[in-house]
Design a protein around this motif. Sequence first.
Motif, PDB file in Angstrom:
ATOM      1  N   LEU A 118       0.864  -1.176   0.000  1.00  0.00           N
ATOM      2  CA  LEU A 118       0.000   0.000   0.000  1.00  0.00           C
ATOM      3  C   LEU A 118       0.900   1.224   0.000  1.00  0.00           C
ATOM      4  O   LEU A 118       1.619   1.470   0.971  1.00  0.00           O
ATOM      5  CB  LEU A 118      -0.925  -0.016   1.228  1.00  0.00           C
ATOM      6  N   ASP A 119       0.882   1.963  -1.076  1.00  0.00           N
ATOM      7  CA  ASP A 119       1.863   3.031  -1.238  1.00  0.00           C
ATOM      8  C   ASP A 119       1.332   4.021  -2.285  1.00  0.00           C
ATOM      9  O   ASP A 119       0.811   3.605  -3.320  1.00  0.00           O
ATOM     10  CB  ASP A 119       3.192   2.421  -1.713  1.00  0.00           C
ATOM     11  N   ASN A 132       0.780  -3.558  -5.886  1.00  0.00           N
ATOM     12  CA  ASN A 132       0.556  -2.241  -5.282  1.00  0.00           C
ATOM     13  C   ASN A 132      -0.928  -1.903  -5.283  1.00  0.00           C
ATOM     14  O   ASN A 132      -1.638  -2.138  -6.256  1.00  0.00           O
ATOM     15  CB  ASN A 132       1.309  -1.130  -6.038  1.00  0.00           C
ATOM     16  N   VAL A 133      -1.366  -1.362  -4.181  1.00  0.00           N
ATOM     17  CA  VAL A 133      -2.725  -0.827  -4.110  1.00  0.00           C
ATOM     18  C   VAL A 133      -2.640   0.613  -3.619  1.00  0.00           C
ATOM     19  O   VAL A 133      -1.935   0.895  -2.652  1.00  0.00           O
ATOM     20  CB  VAL A 133      -3.608  -1.642  -3.144  1.00  0.00           C
ATOM     21  N   GLY A 134      -3.320   1.486  -4.312  1.00  0.00           N
ATOM     22  CA  GLY A 134      -3.473   2.851  -3.818  1.00  0.00           C
ATOM     23  C   GLY A 134      -2.519   3.886  -4.384  1.00  0.00           C
ATOM     24  O   GLY A 134      -2.465   5.004  -3.899  1.00  0.00           O
ATOM     25  N   LEU A 155       3.130  -1.516   4.232  1.00  0.00           N
ATOM     26  CA  LEU A 155       2.326  -0.302   4.365  1.00  0.00           C
ATOM     27  C   LEU A 155       3.226   0.929   4.390  1.00  0.00           C
ATOM     28  O   LEU A 155       3.899   1.186   5.394  1.00  0.00           O
ATOM     29  CB  LEU A 155       1.491  -0.373   5.653  1.00  0.00           C
ATOM     30  N   VAL A 157       0.193   6.062   1.567  1.00  0.00           N
ATOM     31  CA  VAL A 157      -0.957   5.554   0.808  1.00  0.00           C
ATOM     32  C   VAL A 157      -2.245   6.260   1.248  1.00  0.00           C
ATOM     33  O   VAL A 157      -3.165   6.438   0.475  1.00  0.00           O
ATOM     34  CB  VAL A 157      -1.110   4.018   0.960  1.00  0.00           C
ATOM     35  N   LEU A 201      -6.090   7.108   0.013  1.00  0.00           N
ATOM     36  CA  LEU A 201      -7.105   6.244   0.607  1.00  0.00           C
ATOM     37  C   LEU A 201      -7.600   6.815   1.932  1.00  0.00           C
ATOM     38  O   LEU A 201      -6.830   7.386   2.703  1.00  0.00           O
ATOM     39  CB  LEU A 201      -6.515   4.849   0.876  1.00  0.00           C
ATOM     40  N   ALA A 207      -8.565   1.606   3.304  1.00  0.00           N
ATOM     41  CA  ALA A 207      -7.412   0.740   3.594  1.00  0.00           C
ATOM     42  C   ALA A 207      -7.889  -0.525   4.304  1.00  0.00           C
ATOM     43  O   ALA A 207      -7.435  -1.638   4.019  1.00  0.00           O
ATOM     44  CB  ALA A 207      -6.393   1.487   4.452  1.00  0.00           C
ATOM     45  N   VAL A 267      -9.488  -2.907   1.853  1.00  0.00           N
ATOM     46  CA  VAL A 267      -8.477  -3.622   1.067  1.00  0.00           C
ATOM     47  C   VAL A 267      -7.959  -4.818   1.867  1.00  0.00           C
ATOM     48  O   VAL A 267      -7.829  -5.931   1.352  1.00  0.00           O
ATOM     49  CB  VAL A 267      -7.308  -2.679   0.680  1.00  0.00           C
TER      50      VAL A 267
END
Length: 284
Positions: A116-117, A150-152, A201, A205, A222, A227, A230
């Motif tokens: 998450l970044d 990667n998310v976000g 994390l 993010v 986010l 978060a 997710v």
Amino acid sequence: VSGRATAVVFPFDLFGSGGAAAGAQLAGDELREILADNRRETVPTRADAYSPHVRIKEVQLATMEDLTAWRQTGRKLARASLAAGDFLLWLTGNHLGALPVYDELSRLEGAMALQLDAHLDIHNFHDTSTAPSHGNFLLHVDGPICPVVNVGHRDLLLPAEYIQRHYRQTISAAHLHSSPDSALAKVRASCQGASRLFLDLDCDVFDPAVFPGVSRPVPFGLSAGQALAVLEAVGPERLSGVIVSELDPGRDEEDRSLSVLMWLLEWLLLKRYEGRVAGGGGNP
Ligand SMILES: [Mn+2]
């Protein structure tokens, strides 16, 4: 799986986000306080599920010798904890401080990082150094890197084909904002096969409105709830470890960011340990 949780305070913040080492130490101090409060409590609480299993190790990165050996020191600690099957909670300063964990994690079969970044840490711009930094550290992992999702992110510069060379999957914040169900399904699917899933994390993010305490804030981030959604999508009880980076207490506002982070860490510990006690199916 040992049933033990090892929190490592690894206050590294060279080559980006100076000041974030204090964030690692602060999060470590807060965790110590939470555990002490839990121990002092005389009525049963949910925290009893994890409190007895958590120990905290504090790494000193204070001298030139310490700093020269930072990566080896970090790798040794990460390797030992991964080999023991501990739940590893790695509290570091800038995101580069996660590199020793990636070095060791990437040697293990079935390992994967859910990152998450706000940034995709593969920056190669003309004015960025090619030496390891918090903006390019994924390019410096020793050996082939484990799959990273990667998310976000809110990246607006890197071409898709360059990103695909380094990430298994990227799910942008824009995707999460506009089509949450499809984004969460994508998150779930891309993490499915991993037998050792680490949450990485990077605190940036979060949207700066939620989490001002970071050195490189990016808008359109986010919410705390997103978060959480997710993490619910992948199943937080599955995580083998968590890496936390980029909390900069000097930029926080009345500990708002700190409280978001600590709530999330307590929640993750509960998710990890409560099921084991109640369900009885997992290893203690
Ligand atoms: Mn980062």
